[in-house]
Each structure stands twice: as structure tokens, then as C-alpha cells.
Write an enzyme that holds these catalytic residues in place. Structure first.
Site, PDB file in Angstrom:
ATOM      1  CG  HIS A 150      68.126  80.981  20.441  1.00 36.02           C
ATOM      2  ND1 HIS A 150      67.018  80.891  19.639  1.00 36.02           N
ATOM      3  CD2 HIS A 150      67.656  81.196  21.701  1.00 36.02           C
ATOM      4  CE1 HIS A 150      65.920  81.038  20.386  1.00 36.02           C
ATOM      5  NE2 HIS A 150      66.289  81.222  21.644  1.00 36.02           N
ATOM      6  CE1 TYR A 158      65.868  77.163  17.178  1.00 36.94           C
ATOM      7  CE2 TYR A 158      67.265  75.233  17.404  1.00 36.94           C
ATOM      8  CZ  TYR A 158      67.116  76.606  17.297  1.00 36.94           C
ATOM      9  OH  TYR A 158      68.229  77.427  17.305  1.00 36.94           O
ATOM     10  CG  ASN A 206      71.531  81.947  12.718  1.00 38.58           C
ATOM     11  OD1 ASN A 206      71.830  81.206  13.642  1.00 38.58           O
ATOM     12  ND2 ASN A 206      70.286  82.178  12.366  1.00 38.58           N
ATOM     13  CE  LYS A 264      71.216  79.509  16.682  1.00 39.24           C
ATOM     14  NZ  LYS A 264      70.425  79.677  15.412  1.00 39.24           N
ATOM     15  CD  GLU A 319      63.406  80.658  23.729  1.00 34.83           C
ATOM     16  OE1 GLU A 319      64.379  81.436  23.797  1.00 34.83           O
ATOM     17  OE2 GLU A 319      62.804  80.420  22.663  1.00 34.83           O
TER      18      GLU A 319
HETATM   19  P1  DAT Z   1      65.717  83.051  14.791  1.00 36.94           P
HETATM   20  O1  DAT Z   1      66.901  82.195  15.206  1.00 36.94           O
HETATM   21  O2  DAT Z   1      66.182  84.286  14.073  1.00 36.94           O
HETATM   22  O3  DAT Z   1      64.771  83.339  15.916  1.00 36.94           O
HETATM   23  P2  DAT Z   1      63.793  81.083  13.816  1.00 36.94           P
HETATM   24  O4  DAT Z   1      63.287  80.960  15.208  1.00 36.94           O
HETATM   25  O5  DAT Z   1      62.791  81.315  12.720  1.00 36.94           O
HETATM   26  O6  DAT Z   1      64.908  82.234  13.687  1.00 36.94           O
HETATM   27  O7  DAT Z   1      64.607  79.769  13.416  1.00 36.94           O
HETATM   28  C1  DAT Z   1      65.454  79.168  14.356  1.00 36.94           C
HETATM   29  C2  DAT Z   1      66.698  78.713  13.652  1.00 36.94           C
HETATM   30  O8  DAT Z   1      66.369  77.735  12.671  1.00 36.94           O
HETATM   31  C3  DAT Z   1      67.437  79.804  12.878  1.00 36.94           C
HETATM   32  O9  DAT Z   1      68.289  80.562  13.714  1.00 36.94           O
HETATM   33  C4  DAT Z   1      68.199  79.006  11.879  1.00 36.94           C
HETATM   34  C5  DAT Z   1      67.250  77.869  11.554  1.00 36.94           C
HETATM   35  N1  DAT Z   1      66.452  78.178  10.355  1.00 36.94           N
HETATM   36  C6  DAT Z   1      65.384  79.003  10.283  1.00 36.94           C
HETATM   37  N2  DAT Z   1      64.913  79.086   9.032  1.00 36.94           N
HETATM   38  C7  DAT Z   1      65.701  78.256   8.294  1.00 36.94           C
HETATM   39  C8  DAT Z   1      65.734  77.881   6.918  1.00 36.94           C
HETATM   40  N3  DAT Z   1      64.848  78.355   6.032  1.00 36.94           N
HETATM   41  N4  DAT Z   1      66.696  77.018   6.520  1.00 36.94           N
HETATM   42  C9  DAT Z   1      67.590  76.506   7.395  1.00 36.94           C
HETATM   43  N5  DAT Z   1      67.622  76.824   8.709  1.00 36.94           N
HETATM   44  C10 DAT Z   1      66.686  77.676   9.149  1.00 36.94           C
HETATM   45 MG    MG Z   2      63.590  82.013  16.965  1.00 33.22          MG
END
Ligand code: DAT
Ligand code: MG
Length: 159
Positions: free
Chosen positions: A121, A55, A118, A15, A132
Site C-alpha cells: 500500500h 479503506y 498486490n 501487505k 495516514e
Molecule cells: P491502491 O492500493 O492502488 O491505492 P485502492 O486504494 O483503489 O488502490 O484500493 C485499495 C486496495 O483495495 C487495493 O490495493 C486492492 C483492493 N482492491 C481495489 N480494487 C479492488 C477490486 N476491484 N477487487 C478486489 N480488491 C480491490
Molecule cells: Mg489507495
């Protein structure tokens, strides 16, 4: 392209925060050291259309606009890694979403403190991984080759 056995594939994105922090090599190196096979890699600038699909499960969240802006703030490194149960293996290497509480030893646990910034991905299921990979890469960009170390990474009955 096959997506089963040692040919299971998963999508990883390095990222924008990791690009800015000079962590590309550190992150790529962790997947290499695990024994995974890199079958596709490129630098990409993401747009709203691609991010909307990638997303889509978060489209109704308050943070969705800022998530898209963050993912557009620098290019990303998109990669496809291959291996036996690679989707699970890569998710474990990455650690949970909220990086400051991700397990020490994982990429997020070792390298990040934020929920949104973080650093990586990774696809979350075999079904989503196939979608994907095909969303980010064309067939021509996915490579098939033998990796000499496989005879040391896997037992005979796993290859
Ligand atoms: P992951 O990346 O662990 O698969 P996800 O698919 O639930 O997690 O979410 C995708 C991304 O969106 C995640 O890496 C960071 C962002 N994100 C998720 N939850 C969030 C939140 N509560 N506040 C801000 N960003 C968030
Ligand atoms: Mg995810």
C-alpha cells in the site's frame, strides 16, 4: 512533524501476501535504493477499526469484507518514507493497483499478479499521506536524523 520539501512523508504497508512470500527485504530495499529516507517502521496486526478508516473510500464495495480479511490474515510492515515529492515517487515505484498489468520495473509489476494481493500500500496524495502517517504512527515513532547520502541524492537547491 514537517511534511513539506525533503520532509514530505508517505505511508507504505508491506501487505500480508508479501510477508507470506518473504518479500519484505526486496520491497524495503527498493525504497532504500531510490534514495528515500526511512523515518518510521514497525510490524503491526491490523484490526477492523483501523482498516475501516484506512479503506473508508472502499466501504461500499462488494470486496470490502474480503479486503479487510486479507489485511488481517498476517501482520503487515508499516513504514514512513521521507523525501522530495515522495508521495508521487513511491506511487510510481509501486505501480498500479492491478498488479498483473502494472508496469514492469515497478514493485507490483515485478512481484505480483493480483488486484487484491498486490504486495504494497502507498498513500495516494499528500493530503492522505499526512492523515495516514498520523493514523499509523505516533510522533515518538517518527525519527529525525541526517542521512549522509543526501548530498549525492539531491542537488544543493533541492535539499
Ligand atoms: P491502491 O492500493 O492502488 O491505492 P485502492 O486504494 O483503489 O488502490 O484500493 C485499495 C486496495 O483495495 C487495493 O490495493 C486492492 C483492493 N482492491 C481495489 N480494487 C479492488 C477490486 N476491484 N477487487 C478486489 N480488491 C480491490
Ligand atoms: Mg489507495
Amino acid at each position: 512533524m514537517e511534511f513539506d520539501g525533503v520532509r514530505e512523508k508517505t505511508l507504505v504497508l508491506v501487505k500480508p501476501d508479501a510477508i507470506q512470500r518473504g518479500l519484505i527485504g526486496e520491497i524495503v530495499g527498493r525504497f532504500e535504493r531510490k534514495g528515500l529516507k526511512l523515518v518510521g517502521i514497525k510490524m503491526m496486526s491490523l484490526d477492523d477499526e483501523l482498516l475501516g478508516k484506512h479503506y473508508s473510500h472502499l466501504a461500499d464495495k462488494d470486496f470490502f469484507p474480503s479486503l479487510k480479511n486479507f489485511m488481517k490474515s498476517s501482520p503487515v510492515i508499516a513504514m514512513v518514507w521521507e523525501g522530495l515529492e515522495v508521495v508521487t515517487a513511491v506511487r510510481l515505484l509501486c505501480g498500479i493497483t492491478k498488479a498483473r498489468t502494472a508496469e514492469a520495473g515497478s514493485i507490483r509489476g515485478d512481484l505480483a499478479m493480483s488486484v487484491s494481493c498486490n504486495v504494497v500500500h502507498a498513500s495516494d496524495s499528500v493530503e492522505n499521506a499526512e492523515k495516514e502517517v498520523n493514523r499509523f504512527f505516533t510522533e515518538d515513532e517518527l525519527h529525525r536524523y541526517n542521512k549522509a547520502e543526501y548530498e549525492h541524492v539531491y542537488a544543493d537547491d533541492e535539499r
